[in-house]
Design a protein around this motif. Structure first.
Motif, PDB file in Angstrom:
ATOM      1  N   GLY A  81       0.766  -1.244   0.000  1.00 17.27           N
ATOM      2  CA  GLY A  81       0.000   0.000   0.000  1.00 17.27           C
ATOM      3  C   GLY A  81       0.792   1.286   0.000  1.00 17.27           C
ATOM      4  O   GLY A  81       0.225   2.364   0.089  1.00 17.27           O
ATOM      5  N   TRP A  82       2.099   1.226  -0.133  1.00 14.89           N
ATOM      6  CA  TRP A  82       2.934   2.429  -0.143  1.00 14.89           C
ATOM      7  C   TRP A  82       3.314   2.813  -1.561  1.00 14.89           C
ATOM      8  O   TRP A  82       3.557   1.947  -2.404  1.00 14.89           O
ATOM      9  CB  TRP A  82       4.212   2.201   0.660  1.00 14.89           C
ATOM     10  N   LEU A  83       3.409   4.113  -1.816  1.00 13.20           N
ATOM     11  CA  LEU A  83       4.004   4.635  -3.046  1.00 13.20           C
ATOM     12  C   LEU A  83       5.483   4.867  -2.761  1.00 13.20           C
ATOM     13  O   LEU A  83       5.835   5.481  -1.751  1.00 13.20           O
ATOM     14  CB  LEU A  83       3.399   5.986  -3.420  1.00 13.20           C
ATOM     15  N   TYR A  84       6.337   4.379  -3.639  1.00 16.88           N
ATOM     16  CA  TYR A  84       7.779   4.616  -3.515  1.00 16.88           C
ATOM     17  C   TYR A  84       8.222   5.450  -4.711  1.00 16.88           C
ATOM     18  O   TYR A  84       7.808   5.193  -5.836  1.00 16.88           O
ATOM     19  CB  TYR A  84       8.555   3.296  -3.496  1.00 16.88           C
ATOM     20  N   PHE A  85       9.063   6.433  -4.454  1.00 15.43           N
ATOM     21  CA  PHE A  85       9.579   7.282  -5.527  1.00 15.43           C
ATOM     22  C   PHE A  85      10.902   7.883  -5.087  1.00 15.43           C
ATOM     23  O   PHE A  85      11.231   7.891  -3.899  1.00 15.43           O
ATOM     24  CB  PHE A  85       8.577   8.388  -5.898  1.00 15.43           C
ATOM     25  N   SER A  86      11.654   8.380  -6.053  1.00  8.85           N
ATOM     26  CA  SER A  86      12.920   9.023  -5.714  1.00  8.85           C
ATOM     27  C   SER A  86      12.808  10.505  -6.019  1.00  8.85           C
ATOM     28  O   SER A  86      12.213  10.912  -7.008  1.00  8.85           O
ATOM     29  CB  SER A  86      14.085   8.380  -6.458  1.00  8.85           C
ATOM     30  N   MET A  87      13.353  11.290  -5.121  1.00  6.56           N
ATOM     31  CA  MET A  87      13.366  12.737  -5.324  1.00  6.56           C
ATOM     32  C   MET A  87      14.541  13.342  -4.572  1.00  6.56           C
ATOM     33  O   MET A  87      15.118  12.711  -3.692  1.00  6.56           O
ATOM     34  CB  MET A  87      12.049  13.374  -4.866  1.00  6.56           C
ATOM     35  N   SER A  88      14.876  14.537  -4.975  1.00  2.00           N
ATOM     36  CA  SER A  88      15.864  15.329  -4.263  1.00  2.00           C
ATOM     37  C   SER A  88      15.111  16.532  -3.706  1.00  2.00           C
ATOM     38  O   SER A  88      14.565  17.326  -4.464  1.00  2.00           O
ATOM     39  CB  SER A  88      16.984  15.772  -5.205  1.00  2.00           C
ATOM     40  N   ALA A  89      15.042  16.636  -2.406  1.00  2.00           N
ATOM     41  CA  ALA A  89      14.269  17.691  -1.759  1.00  2.00           C
ATOM     42  C   ALA A  89      15.112  18.915  -1.426  1.00  2.00           C
ATOM     43  O   ALA A  89      14.600  19.884  -0.896  1.00  2.00           O
ATOM     44  CB  ALA A  89      13.620  17.143  -0.491  1.00  2.00           C
ATOM     45  N   SER A  90      16.395  18.872  -1.750  1.00  2.00           N
ATOM     46  CA  SER A  90      17.291  19.977  -1.408  1.00  2.00           C
ATOM     47  C   SER A  90      18.380  20.077  -2.475  1.00  2.00           C
ATOM     48  O   SER A  90      18.860  19.054  -2.959  1.00  2.00           O
ATOM     49  CB  SER A  90      17.918  19.718  -0.042  1.00  2.00           C
ATOM     50  N   PRO A  91      18.787  21.301  -2.819  1.00  3.58           N
ATOM     51  CA  PRO A  91      19.883  21.447  -3.792  1.00  3.58           C
ATOM     52  C   PRO A  91      21.191  20.813  -3.325  1.00  3.58           C
ATOM     53  O   PRO A  91      22.070  20.521  -4.107  1.00  3.58           O
ATOM     54  CB  PRO A  91      20.044  22.963  -3.932  1.00  3.58           C
ATOM     55  N   ARG A  92      21.319  20.571  -2.028  1.00  2.42           N
ATOM     56  CA  ARG A  92      22.553  19.995  -1.481  1.00  2.42           C
ATOM     57  C   ARG A  92      22.499  18.477  -1.377  1.00  2.42           C
ATOM     58  O   ARG A  92      23.457  17.859  -0.926  1.00  2.42           O
ATOM     59  CB  ARG A  92      22.849  20.612  -0.118  1.00  2.42           C
ATOM     60  N   LYS A  93      21.394  17.861  -1.743  1.00  2.00           N
ATOM     61  CA  LYS A  93      21.236  16.413  -1.617  1.00  2.00           C
ATOM     62  C   LYS A  93      21.071  15.777  -2.984  1.00  2.00           C
ATOM     63  O   LYS A  93      20.517  16.367  -3.890  1.00  2.00           O
ATOM     64  CB  LYS A  93      19.985  16.078  -0.790  1.00  2.00           C
ATOM     65  N   GLY A  94      21.513  14.529  -3.102  1.00  2.00           N
ATOM     66  CA  GLY A  94      21.268  13.745  -4.305  1.00  2.00           C
ATOM     67  C   GLY A  94      19.886  13.109  -4.218  1.00  2.00           C
ATOM     68  O   GLY A  94      19.085  13.424  -3.335  1.00  2.00           O
ATOM     69  N   LEU A  95      19.622  12.174  -5.114  1.00  2.00           N
ATOM     70  CA  LEU A  95      18.340  11.482  -5.100  1.00  2.00           C
ATOM     71  C   LEU A  95      18.247  10.572  -3.885  1.00  2.00           C
ATOM     72  O   LEU A  95      19.205   9.902  -3.522  1.00  2.00           O
ATOM     73  CB  LEU A  95      18.157  10.657  -6.369  1.00  2.00           C
ATOM     74  N   GLN A  96      17.066  10.563  -3.287  1.00  2.00           N
ATOM     75  CA  GLN A  96      16.791   9.713  -2.137  1.00  2.00           C
ATOM     76  C   GLN A  96      15.481   8.980  -2.372  1.00  2.00           C
ATOM     77  O   GLN A  96      14.592   9.496  -3.051  1.00  2.00           O
ATOM     78  CB  GLN A  96      16.707  10.555  -0.859  1.00  2.00           C
ATOM     79  N   LEU A  97      15.356   7.791  -1.809  1.00  2.00           N
ATOM     80  CA  LEU A  97      14.145   7.000  -1.936  1.00  2.00           C
ATOM     81  C   LEU A  97      13.183   7.382  -0.810  1.00  2.00           C
ATOM     82  O   LEU A  97      13.558   7.398   0.361  1.00  2.00           O
ATOM     83  CB  LEU A  97      14.462   5.504  -1.865  1.00  2.00           C
ATOM     84  N   TYR A  98      11.944   7.717  -1.189  1.00  2.00           N
ATOM     85  CA  TYR A  98      10.897   8.077  -0.236  1.00  2.00           C
ATOM     86  C   TYR A  98       9.714   7.143  -0.411  1.00  2.00           C
ATOM     87  O   TYR A  98       9.571   6.488  -1.442  1.00  2.00           O
ATOM     88  CB  TYR A  98      10.400   9.509  -0.491  1.00  2.00           C
ATOM     89  N   ARG A  99       8.840   7.138   0.596  1.00  2.00           N
ATOM     90  CA  ARG A  99       7.571   6.449   0.463  1.00  2.00           C
ATOM     91  C   ARG A  99       6.488   7.308   1.109  1.00  2.00           C
ATOM     92  O   ARG A  99       6.761   8.119   1.996  1.00  2.00           O
ATOM     93  CB  ARG A  99       7.603   5.057   1.092  1.00  2.00           C
ATOM     94  N   MET A 100       5.256   7.138   0.612  1.00  2.00           N
ATOM     95  CA  MET A 100       4.112   7.819   1.210  1.00  2.00           C
ATOM     96  C   MET A 100       2.847   7.046   0.861  1.00  2.00           C
ATOM     97  O   MET A 100       2.862   6.204  -0.052  1.00  2.00           O
ATOM     98  CB  MET A 100       4.008   9.274   0.760  1.00  2.00           C
ATOM     99  N   ARG A 101       1.793   7.288   1.585  1.00  2.00           N
ATOM    100  CA  ARG A 101       0.522   6.646   1.316  1.00  2.00           C
ATOM    101  C   ARG A 101      -0.125   7.283   0.089  1.00  2.00           C
ATOM    102  O   ARG A 101      -0.034   8.498  -0.096  1.00  2.00           O
ATOM    103  CB  ARG A 101      -0.417   6.764   2.524  1.00  2.00           C
TER     104      ARG A 101
END
Length: 149
Positions: A81-101
């Motif tokens: 039931g989770w959505l998984y996606f990759s995003m960079s939430a900050s100009p100082r960070k690379g891509l990170q794996l997130y999840r949300m409902r």
């Protein structure tokens, strides 16, 4: 059955659709919408919008607006039931794996992703990342003649 049930277009204020993440049971999908204009805010972020689409009616509902530097695959709606996606939430960070409902809420950081393109298994338990590396080599070849044909 090979026929179109409904057709839906994202309203222009939401953005244009970039990718679609189908639910495991195909009852719904989440469209990842990019803004029509790539206007950056003061922190160099754009806002990506996640829109849930009901498969039986085509009804749209915005579930999240995410200010990001980058939002890229892998995208997976896992069986748990989770959505998984990759995003960079900050100009100082690379891509990170997130999840949300898929109903909405705040994304939860799962882990950093290595550089390159990644793929995620349907159950979001395994990932494969490929990184291309090119080397610039210079060779000097003596006594090389170009033929004049």
């Amino acid at each position: 059955g090979g026929r179109e049930r409904w057709r839906s277009a994202l309203p222009e204020p939401i953005g244009r659709s970039a990718d679609v993440i189908p639910a495991p049971d195909l009852s719904a999908c989440v469209a990842v919408a990019q803004p029509v204009s790539q206007v950056l805010d003061r922190q160099d972020l754009i806002t990506m919008t996640l829109v849930r689409i009901d498969a039986s009616t085509g009804a749209l509902r915005v579930v999240s607006r995410l200010p990001v530097v980058a939002f890229r695959p892998p995208y997976v709606w896992s069986k748990d039931g989770w959505l998984y996606f990759s995003m960079s939430a900050s100009p100082r960070k690379g891509l990170q794996l997130y999840r949300m409902r898929p109903e909405g809420g705040s994304p939860q950081l799962r882990r950093d992703l290595p550089e390159g393109s990644c793929s995620l298994s349907d159950d979001a338990q395994r990932r494969v990342c490929v990184r291309n590396r090119s080397l610039s080599d210079i060779y000097l070849i003596r006594n090389f003649r170009l033929s004049s044909r």
